[in-house]
Design a protein around this motif. Sequence first.
Motif, PDB file in Angstrom:
ATOM      1  N   LYS A 194       0.821  -1.205   0.000  1.00 33.44           N
ATOM      2  CA  LYS A 194       0.000   0.000   0.000  1.00 33.44           C
ATOM      3  C   LYS A 194       0.861   1.264   0.000  1.00 33.44           C
ATOM      4  N   LEU A 195       2.104   1.163   0.491  1.00 36.38           N
ATOM      5  CA  LEU A 195       2.971   2.332   0.561  1.00 36.38           C
ATOM      6  C   LEU A 195       3.843   2.498  -0.669  1.00 36.38           C
ATOM      7  N   GLU A 196       3.813   1.545  -1.583  1.00 41.91           N
ATOM      8  CA  GLU A 196       4.533   1.722  -2.833  1.00 41.91           C
ATOM      9  C   GLU A 196       3.929   2.908  -3.592  1.00 41.91           C
ATOM     10  N   PRO A 197       4.758   3.758  -4.180  1.00 42.75           N
ATOM     11  CA  PRO A 197       4.228   5.007  -4.772  1.00 42.75           C
ATOM     12  C   PRO A 197       3.066   4.796  -5.727  1.00 42.75           C
ATOM     13  N   HIS A 198       3.174   3.826  -6.625  1.00 43.31           N
ATOM     14  CA  HIS A 198       2.091   3.629  -7.603  1.00 43.31           C
ATOM     15  C   HIS A 198       0.811   3.183  -6.904  1.00 43.31           C
ATOM     16  N   THR A 199       0.937   2.246  -5.949  1.00 43.09           N
ATOM     17  CA  THR A 199      -0.246   1.740  -5.252  1.00 43.09           C
ATOM     18  C   THR A 199      -0.869   2.827  -4.390  1.00 43.09           C
ATOM     19  N   LEU A 200      -0.035   3.571  -3.673  1.00 45.41           N
ATOM     20  CA  LEU A 200      -0.563   4.641  -2.830  1.00 45.41           C
ATOM     21  C   LEU A 200      -1.266   5.691  -3.673  1.00 45.41           C
ATOM     22  N   ARG A 201      -0.707   6.006  -4.830  1.00 49.35           N
ATOM     23  CA  ARG A 201      -1.336   6.990  -5.713  1.00 49.35           C
ATOM     24  C   ARG A 201      -2.717   6.513  -6.152  1.00 49.35           C
ATOM     25  N   SER A 202      -2.827   5.272  -6.586  1.00 50.78           N
ATOM     26  CA  SER A 202      -4.124   4.781  -7.055  1.00 50.78           C
ATOM     27  C   SER A 202      -5.107   4.629  -5.898  1.00 50.78           C
ATOM     28  N   SER A 203      -4.602   4.277  -4.701  1.00 54.17           N
ATOM     29  CA  SER A 203      -5.487   4.153  -3.543  1.00 54.17           C
ATOM     30  C   SER A 203      -6.030   5.515  -3.127  1.00 54.17           C
ATOM     31  N   LEU A 204      -5.180   6.543  -3.159  1.00 45.54           N
ATOM     32  CA  LEU A 204      -5.661   7.894  -2.850  1.00 45.54           C
ATOM     33  C   LEU A 204      -6.674   8.359  -3.885  1.00 45.54           C
ATOM     34  N   GLU A 205      -6.435   8.046  -5.146  1.00 42.74           N
ATOM     35  CA  GLU A 205      -7.394   8.416  -6.185  1.00 42.74           C
ATOM     36  C   GLU A 205      -8.752   7.774  -5.914  1.00 42.74           C
ATOM     37  N   TRP A 206      -8.735   6.514  -5.478  1.00 46.85           N
ATOM     38  CA  TRP A 206      -9.989   5.833  -5.144  1.00 46.85           C
ATOM     39  C   TRP A 206     -10.681   6.533  -3.982  1.00 46.85           C
ATOM     40  N   ALA A 207      -9.916   6.843  -2.926  1.00 44.46           N
ATOM     41  CA  ALA A 207     -10.510   7.494  -1.748  1.00 44.46           C
ATOM     42  C   ALA A 207     -11.070   8.861  -2.103  1.00 44.46           C
ATOM     43  N   TYR A 208     -10.332   9.626  -2.910  1.00 43.28           N
ATOM     44  CA  TYR A 208     -10.815  10.942  -3.308  1.00 43.28           C
ATOM     45  C   TYR A 208     -12.097  10.832  -4.136  1.00 43.28           C
ATOM     46  N   ALA A 209     -12.152   9.825  -4.999  1.00 44.85           N
ATOM     47  CA  ALA A 209     -13.350   9.641  -5.816  1.00 44.85           C
ATOM     48  C   ALA A 209     -14.568   9.296  -4.956  1.00 44.85           C
ATOM     49  N   GLN A 210     -14.350   8.552  -3.870  1.00 47.70           N
ATOM     50  CA  GLN A 210     -15.453   8.258  -2.960  1.00 47.70           C
ATOM     51  C   GLN A 210     -16.025   9.552  -2.375  1.00 47.70           C
ATOM     52  N   HIS A 211     -15.156  10.481  -2.033  1.00 47.74           N
ATOM     53  CA  HIS A 211     -15.625  11.769  -1.513  1.00 47.74           C
ATOM     54  C   HIS A 211     -16.397  12.539  -2.575  1.00 47.74           C
ATOM     55  N   ALA A 212     -15.861  12.599  -3.782  1.00 54.37           N
ATOM     56  CA  ALA A 212     -16.529  13.356  -4.844  1.00 54.37           C
ATOM     57  C   ALA A 212     -17.918  12.801  -5.118  1.00 54.37           C
ATOM     58  N   SER A 213     -18.066  11.477  -5.077  1.00 57.47           N
ATOM     59  CA  SER A 213     -19.372  10.875  -5.358  1.00 57.47           C
ATOM     60  C   SER A 213     -20.389  11.192  -4.274  1.00 57.47           C
TER      61      SER A 213
END
Length: 565
Positions: A220-239
């Motif tokens: 989860k702390l690998e840069p690519h994984t963390l980036r995509s996980s944050l994108e998912w979390a941010y999208a949950q907020h936007a929805s």
Amino acid sequence: MAHPSRQLKGPATSVTQHPDTIFLNADILTMDPVRPHAQALAVRGRRIQHLGDRQEVLALRGATTEVVDLGGQTLLPGFVEAHGHPTIMALALAPPALDVRPFTEPTGDGVLRRIRRAVRVAPHEPVAAYGIDLLLQRDLPLLDRVLLDELAPHAPLVVFSNSGHAAYANTAALRTAGITRHTPDPAGSRFIRDQHGEPTGEAHEAGAVEALMWTVAGDKLEPHTLRSSLEWAYAQHASAGITTATDMATPPHLLAALTAAAERPHVPLRVRSYLIGTPELAADPGSLFGADPGAERLFAVSGVKLWADGTPWQGSIATSFPFQDNEATLRIGMNHCTHGPMNYTPDQLADLAAAFLSRGISVACHVHGDVTFDAVLEAYTRVARTDPDLLRRLRPRMEHCGAVTPPQFRRAAELGATVSLFMDHVRWWGDVLADDLFGPRTAETWMAARSAWDAGHRLSLHNDGACSPTDPLSSIATALTRRAHPSGRVHGTDERLTIDQALRTVTANPAWQLSLENDIGSLRPGMQADLTLLDRDPRTADPDRFLDQVSVTGTWLGGRPTWTA
């Protein structure tokens, strides 16, 4: 459900700066007392250029102005999640996470099945399961390292409570974390130990829980994984219609990732971090803090978070009234003890709060019990004695505030502190409060929103990130009815808010708490064009059917669409 229709309109008017976008055919609720309503809104760049009636706003259009017909729906300022956890959502819930919260896995048997399945798929890889609740998942056995070693004998396994205030680890996770009988308890938290002093695998409160979290964070702390996980979390907020969220309890080593996330194209969320307020950070804050650059910047650090006490679901809040002595409280580990603890002594708490506030760093203090609230008030009072205007400048916060009384709310308001309530405690745990932990009278005054409002607070409501589904509409609905799910029982009619008050608790008021009231939280010329579109006017909905009748259909951040139904 109606959807926005888009078309380009012209010809250009003589105005030199035409709007980029015009929103028409909407009931616009501005949260601005000077002009509470409008029919149309013009946006240029990221900001609102003009509000007014249809004809006066249309008169501003140019040849390239996009006109959005909102089909008679209702437009509001973008929702502000006053107490969120986007990073925890990214680390704990983003797919393919093991989400075992009671909202997604209602039974303990289902929790164990999912953990066994995850271990079977990757027996030598760390496994993290987030979200157990001993009071809502009553058939879940009590967890300790013996049971967790049986479930995962070869690799670290950590199971986190839904509240985030407890975690349970197997032997491999304890070994990876370097936790032994000689490991000191982190400040404000503790590792539970057996009669011989050996860690049982159970950890309580932020520092101890975090020590176990990093053993299973892994990829989860690998840069690519963390980036995509944050994108998912941010999208949950936007929805959910959220355009700004706090990140309450950001580890400093994740600041770079959050900064990078804010700089990516099309990011859907503005984030304000409160760092974990450790004694080490208080002694050497470095250059992590400064004046908020304003809402144009999509990421900044706003202050620190402290935990004065824990959670009622673990029996770890200090109250003047007793917990009940019954099967439920024995299950959460109270062992016939009818009063819970604070995480710090009052003097320790006061020293820690003063160390930050005296440096001009705002504080958000987690507090539930009324005894603990008095300690937080005293800590803030000590600071106010040295600089009477400091608290009004910094707007220090009290978070959650479950058992707080009307006189305490009044004293906090007089000091210049502000409060944010976890309203959906009543929705998801109202019956637990009434039947298992305290009794009906306490449930009726838990999260006393009306008392806080009447005391003069610019009250905000929140969902606490992963601890309940991120949904400001749910906070509004619970504030209107105080109904518990799934029973439908009402706990505390005297503490209900009106719909107009409730709307402010997720827009203008949390914006003020973040000192961003001149940029977000209301709709008027010059403000950021953060917008939330609802399919109907929430003021006309039946409070008892609010979540069936009202839904988010669109979200814009700085005039840019981030989500549509």
